[in-house]
Enzyme design. Structure first.
Site, PDB file in Angstrom:
ATOM      1  N   GLU A  94       0.833  -1.186  -0.240  1.00 33.21           N
ATOM      2  CA  GLU A  94      -0.024  -0.018   0.099  1.00 33.21           C
ATOM      3  C   GLU A  94       0.727   1.325  -0.036  1.00 33.21           C
ATOM      4  O   GLU A  94       1.963   1.048   0.646  1.00 33.21           O
ATOM      5  CB  GLU A  94      -0.938  -0.006   1.124  1.00 33.21           C
ATOM      6  CG  GLU A  94      -1.831  -1.301   1.183  1.00 33.21           C
ATOM      7  CD  GLU A  94      -2.995  -1.292   2.232  1.00 33.21           C
ATOM      8  OE1 GLU A  94      -3.042  -0.231   2.968  1.00 33.21           O
ATOM      9  OE2 GLU A  94      -3.615  -1.953   2.335  1.00 33.21           O
ATOM     10  N   CYS A 107       3.695   8.474   0.376  1.00 34.81           N
ATOM     11  CA  CYS A 107       4.219   7.762   1.372  1.00 34.81           C
ATOM     12  C   CYS A 107       4.100   6.225   0.888  1.00 34.81           C
ATOM     13  O   CYS A 107       3.134   5.594   0.560  1.00 34.81           O
ATOM     14  CB  CYS A 107       2.913   7.930   2.753  1.00 34.81           C
ATOM     15  SG  CYS A 107       3.556   6.415   4.122  1.00 34.81           S
ATOM     16  N   CYS A 114       6.259  -6.383   7.384  1.00 34.25           N
ATOM     17  CA  CYS A 114       7.353  -5.889   8.100  1.00 34.25           C
ATOM     18  C   CYS A 114       7.647  -6.958   9.398  1.00 34.25           C
ATOM     19  O   CYS A 114       6.714  -7.378   9.858  1.00 34.25           O
ATOM     20  CB  CYS A 114       6.973  -4.403   8.757  1.00 34.25           C
ATOM     21  SG  CYS A 114       8.572  -3.779   9.857  1.00 34.25           S
ATOM     22  N   CYS A 118       6.261  -3.816  16.151  1.00 31.68           N
ATOM     23  CA  CYS A 118       5.933  -2.895  17.063  1.00 31.68           C
ATOM     24  C   CYS A 118       4.388  -3.197  17.221  1.00 31.68           C
ATOM     25  O   CYS A 118       3.553  -3.672  16.506  1.00 31.68           O
ATOM     26  CB  CYS A 118       5.910  -1.587  16.124  1.00 31.68           C
ATOM     27  SG  CYS A 118       7.635  -1.333  15.664  1.00 31.68           S
ATOM     28  N   CYS A 121       1.221  -1.258  15.652  1.00 27.66           N
ATOM     29  CA  CYS A 121       1.284  -1.139  13.961  1.00 27.66           C
ATOM     30  C   CYS A 121       0.380  -2.364  13.675  1.00 27.66           C
ATOM     31  O   CYS A 121       0.770  -3.613  13.958  1.00 27.66           O
ATOM     32  CB  CYS A 121       2.458  -1.127  13.710  1.00 27.66           C
ATOM     33  SG  CYS A 121       2.757  -0.756  11.867  1.00 27.66           S
ATOM     34  N   GLY A 179       6.808  -1.657   6.023  1.00 30.25           N
ATOM     35  CA  GLY A 179       8.317  -2.109   6.162  1.00 30.25           C
ATOM     36  C   GLY A 179       9.310  -1.195   6.996  1.00 30.25           C
ATOM     37  O   GLY A 179       8.904   0.001   6.979  1.00 30.25           O
ATOM     38  N   GLU A 180      10.281  -1.910   7.066  1.00 35.50           N
ATOM     39  CA  GLU A 180      11.216  -1.257   7.886  1.00 35.50           C
ATOM     40  C   GLU A 180      12.484  -0.767   6.440  1.00 35.50           C
ATOM     41  O   GLU A 180      13.075  -2.005   6.113  1.00 35.50           O
ATOM     42  CB  GLU A 180      12.052  -1.863   8.878  1.00 35.50           C
ATOM     43  CG  GLU A 180      13.396  -1.513   9.314  1.00 35.50           C
ATOM     44  CD  GLU A 180      13.313  -0.131   9.692  1.00 35.50           C
ATOM     45  OE1 GLU A 180      12.278   0.513  10.382  1.00 35.50           O
ATOM     46  OE2 GLU A 180      14.109   0.470   9.522  1.00 35.50           O
ATOM     47  N   SER A 211      11.958   6.854   7.330  1.00 35.79           N
ATOM     48  CA  SER A 211      11.551   6.728   8.893  1.00 35.79           C
ATOM     49  C   SER A 211      12.110   5.185   9.145  1.00 35.79           C
ATOM     50  O   SER A 211      11.597   4.312   8.634  1.00 35.79           O
ATOM     51  CB  SER A 211      10.184   6.785   8.774  1.00 35.79           C
ATOM     52  OG  SER A 211       9.877   6.643  10.181  1.00 35.79           O
ATOM     53  N   SER A 234      11.607   6.757  14.668  1.00 28.16           N
ATOM     54  CA  SER A 234      10.223   6.331  15.437  1.00 28.16           C
ATOM     55  C   SER A 234      10.541   5.884  16.762  1.00 28.16           C
ATOM     56  O   SER A 234      11.243   4.748  16.909  1.00 28.16           O
ATOM     57  CB  SER A 234       9.374   5.252  14.770  1.00 28.16           C
ATOM     58  OG  SER A 234       9.199   5.411  13.562  1.00 28.16           O
ATOM     59  N   LEU A 235      10.576   6.968  17.806  1.00 21.82           N
ATOM     60  CA  LEU A 235      11.028   6.844  19.205  1.00 21.82           C
ATOM     61  C   LEU A 235       9.914   6.183  20.138  1.00 21.82           C
ATOM     62  O   LEU A 235      10.149   5.125  20.383  1.00 21.82           O
ATOM     63  CB  LEU A 235      11.699   8.327  19.618  1.00 21.82           C
ATOM     64  CG  LEU A 235      12.498   7.928  20.911  1.00 21.82           C
ATOM     65  CD1 LEU A 235      13.590   6.943  20.682  1.00 21.82           C
ATOM     66  CD2 LEU A 235      12.655   9.356  21.446  1.00 21.82           C
ATOM     67  N   ASN A 310      -3.333   5.846  16.146  1.00 23.83           N
ATOM     68  CA  ASN A 310      -4.479   5.414  15.131  1.00 23.83           C
ATOM     69  C   ASN A 310      -5.003   4.067  15.684  1.00 23.83           C
ATOM     70  O   ASN A 310      -4.218   3.244  15.994  1.00 23.83           O
ATOM     71  CB  ASN A 310      -4.115   5.458  13.869  1.00 23.83           C
ATOM     72  CG  ASN A 310      -3.571   6.835  13.328  1.00 23.83           C
ATOM     73  OD1 ASN A 310      -4.412   7.734  13.655  1.00 23.83           O
ATOM     74  ND2 ASN A 310      -2.701   7.183  12.774  1.00 23.83           N
ATOM     75  N   CYS A 353      -1.010   6.201   9.471  1.00 22.20           N
ATOM     76  CA  CYS A 353       0.210   5.725  10.152  1.00 22.20           C
ATOM     77  C   CYS A 353      -0.077   4.555  10.724  1.00 22.20           C
ATOM     78  O   CYS A 353      -0.993   4.549  11.632  1.00 22.20           O
ATOM     79  CB  CYS A 353       1.039   6.392  10.937  1.00 22.20           C
ATOM     80  SG  CYS A 353       1.523   8.298  10.123  1.00 22.20           S
TER      81      CYS A 353
HETATM   82  N1  SAH Z   1       9.175   1.122   9.885  1.00 19.21           N
HETATM   83  C1  SAH Z   1       9.413   2.379   9.764  1.00 19.21           C
HETATM   84  C2  SAH Z   1       8.401   2.904   8.856  1.00 19.21           C
HETATM   85  C3  SAH Z   1       7.094   2.593   8.974  1.00 19.21           C
HETATM   86  S1  SAH Z   1       6.132   3.008  10.157  1.00 19.21           S
HETATM   87  C4  SAH Z   1       9.339   3.002  11.154  1.00 19.21           C
HETATM   88  O1  SAH Z   1       8.828   2.352  12.008  1.00 19.21           O
HETATM   89  O2  SAH Z   1       9.586   4.021  11.400  1.00 19.21           O
HETATM   90  C5  SAH Z   1       5.543   4.925  10.072  1.00 19.21           C
HETATM   91  C6  SAH Z   1       5.393   5.564  11.414  1.00 19.21           C
HETATM   92  O3  SAH Z   1       4.081   5.079  11.780  1.00 19.21           O
HETATM   93  C7  SAH Z   1       6.237   5.313  12.344  1.00 19.21           C
HETATM   94  O4  SAH Z   1       6.558   6.286  13.097  1.00 19.21           O
HETATM   95  C8  SAH Z   1       5.273   4.492  13.322  1.00 19.21           C
HETATM   96  O5  SAH Z   1       5.475   4.891  14.790  1.00 19.21           O
HETATM   97  C9  SAH Z   1       3.919   5.295  13.112  1.00 19.21           C
HETATM   98  N2  SAH Z   1       2.620   4.466  13.432  1.00 19.21           N
HETATM   99  C10 SAH Z   1       2.927   2.840  13.204  1.00 19.21           C
HETATM  100  N3  SAH Z   1       1.534   2.575  13.962  1.00 19.21           N
HETATM  101  C11 SAH Z   1       0.844   3.663  14.286  1.00 19.21           C
HETATM  102  C12 SAH Z   1      -0.542   3.805  14.924  1.00 19.21           C
HETATM  103  N4  SAH Z   1      -1.411   2.725  15.070  1.00 19.21           N
HETATM  104  N5  SAH Z   1      -0.920   5.035  15.136  1.00 19.21           N
HETATM  105  C13 SAH Z   1       0.088   6.172  14.682  1.00 19.21           C
HETATM  106  N6  SAH Z   1       1.291   5.905  14.289  1.00 19.21           N
HETATM  107  C14 SAH Z   1       1.624   4.710  14.021  1.00 19.21           C
END
Ligand code: SAH
Length: 367
Positions: A94, A107, A114, A118, A121, A179-180, A211, A234-235, A310, A353
């Protein structure tokens, strides 16, 4: 007979010249093909009329040009469009097109699924199927720009070089889809080269952001890449204890090591590293977290994007309330740390996101 068909999407101009030479043809036809694909966005070999009919026929036998195929495109009430692309092996990815007043943001995905797991996600639920090729990464950009051309016509082709340099809405790319990206760095690097080439797609590196969850050795590798994009981390937590739970990658590369790596990342003048922080009610949104975040980032040129959670994997987690989000932002701002609240876009079509893998939606389809 030529049996093995060479995939042309993803080849650079010099790759294409070499390919043409290997066929015993003139190398400069490689440049013409490159121009047709990346500049004019002409994706059918049969339509490349700068080439002789005989050469086109030959190329059709021994090569192919496979753009990600749009199987679904959904339009959100806020103008965001989500694309579901099918790849040549029927895997699906997507991408999201986010129109804004002064720019359009694309995006894009770097992997099918992935493996990072996390806990907030949705993409994590599918695990990793495979890496995308450079052609599939850059191909998402080509396919979306081509579609944009159709729903908001651009100036004539001859003026396109001006378009990308600013006379029309500029394009930002964020590698924040599925993906990462740092797990697929070789192909991502090739895609960055394709996306930034002024003779091709022509998006400047300053307009591209990668990211990552924070794979420390790969951040050092990215810093030395031929094209270095903006970096976003992504901290989403300020203690290892909380981050270990939310983002398992932290057990391998804890916060301190990650911040150290960021401190060494090369920045252009006025450039900053973005820290994305998903705000989750009572998990990582305390005043104390905001203060710790300021301390953690104090030695860096940094800004923070606050992302209210989200709906994704629920795991019993909820988004912080709007008041909490604002309070968190105020604490950062009061200590001089720039923090922006990211308004979620495309939530009604699950394009926000972390929502990019969502089965069975019953929303209107748009072409
Ligand atoms: N793997 C990479 C890029 C994909 S995620 C990364 O983690 O940075 C892109 C962004 O979406 C990241 O900052 C992640 O923390 C955020 N994200 C993932 N799930 C989310 C959610 N349910 N609500 C809000 N942000 C989310």
């Amino acid at each position: 007979m030529e049996v093995q068909q060479r995939e042309l999407l993803g080849l650079t101009s010099s790759d294409l010249c070499q390919f043409l030479e290997s066929l015993g043809e003139k190398a400069y036809h490689g440049k013409q093909i490159y121009h047709a694909i990346y500049r004019i966005r002409q994706f059918r070999i049969e339509d490349m009329t700068d080439l002789s009919l005989a050469l086109r026929e030959r190329l059709l036998r021994c090569s192919r040009l496979t753009l990600p195929r749009t199987t679904l495109s959904q339009l959100s009430s806020d103008g965001t469009r989500k694309y579901l692309f099918e790849l040549s092996d029927v895997e699906r990815i997507e991408s999201v097109f986010i129109p804004e007043e002064h720019r359009d943001t694309l995006c894009i995905s770097t992997q099918v699924g992935c493996p990072m797991d996390c806990k907030f996600c949705l993409t994590a639920l599918i695990g990793l199927a495979r890496n995308l090729t450079a052609g599939e990464i850059a191909g998402q950009v080509l396919a979306i720009l081509k579609a944009r051309q159709e729903f908001s016509p651009e100036p004539a082709l001859a003026e396109r070089s001006e378009t990308l340099r600013g006379s029309a809405k500029p394009v930002n790319i964020v590698l924040m889809g599925m993906g990462e990206p740092l797990l697929n760095l070789e192909n991502v690097n090739r895609a960055l080269t394709l996306m930034t080439d002024p003779n091709g797609i022509g998006i400047p590196p300053q307009r591209i952001t990668l990211s990552t969850v924070g794979l420390v050795p790969k951040i050092f590798e990215l810093a030395k890449a031929p094209v270095v994009p903006n970096l976003a981390i992504s901290l989403s937590a300020t203690t290892d204890e909380v981050r270990n739970r939310l983002m398992p990658v932290n057990r391998k590369y804890p916060i301190h090591d990650l911040i150290q790596a960021c401190a060494q990342f090369p920045l252009r003048p006025r450039q900053r590293i973005t820290f994305e922080y998903v705000l989750i009610d009572s998990v990582n949104d305390h005043d104390e977290d905001a203060r710790r975040l300021v301390k953690l980032l104090s030695r860096l040129r940094a800004k923070v994007n606050l992302l209210p959670l989200n709906p994704g994997q629920s795991n019993g987690m909820r988004s912080s309330s709007p008041e909490r989000v604002r309070r968190f932002q105020e604490i950062l701002a009061s200590k001089g740390l720039a923090a922006y609240i990211r308004r979620p876009r495309g939530t009604d079509i699950f394009a926000a996101c972390g929502q990019l893998h969502h089965a069975q939606q019953s929303l209107p389809l748009v072409h």
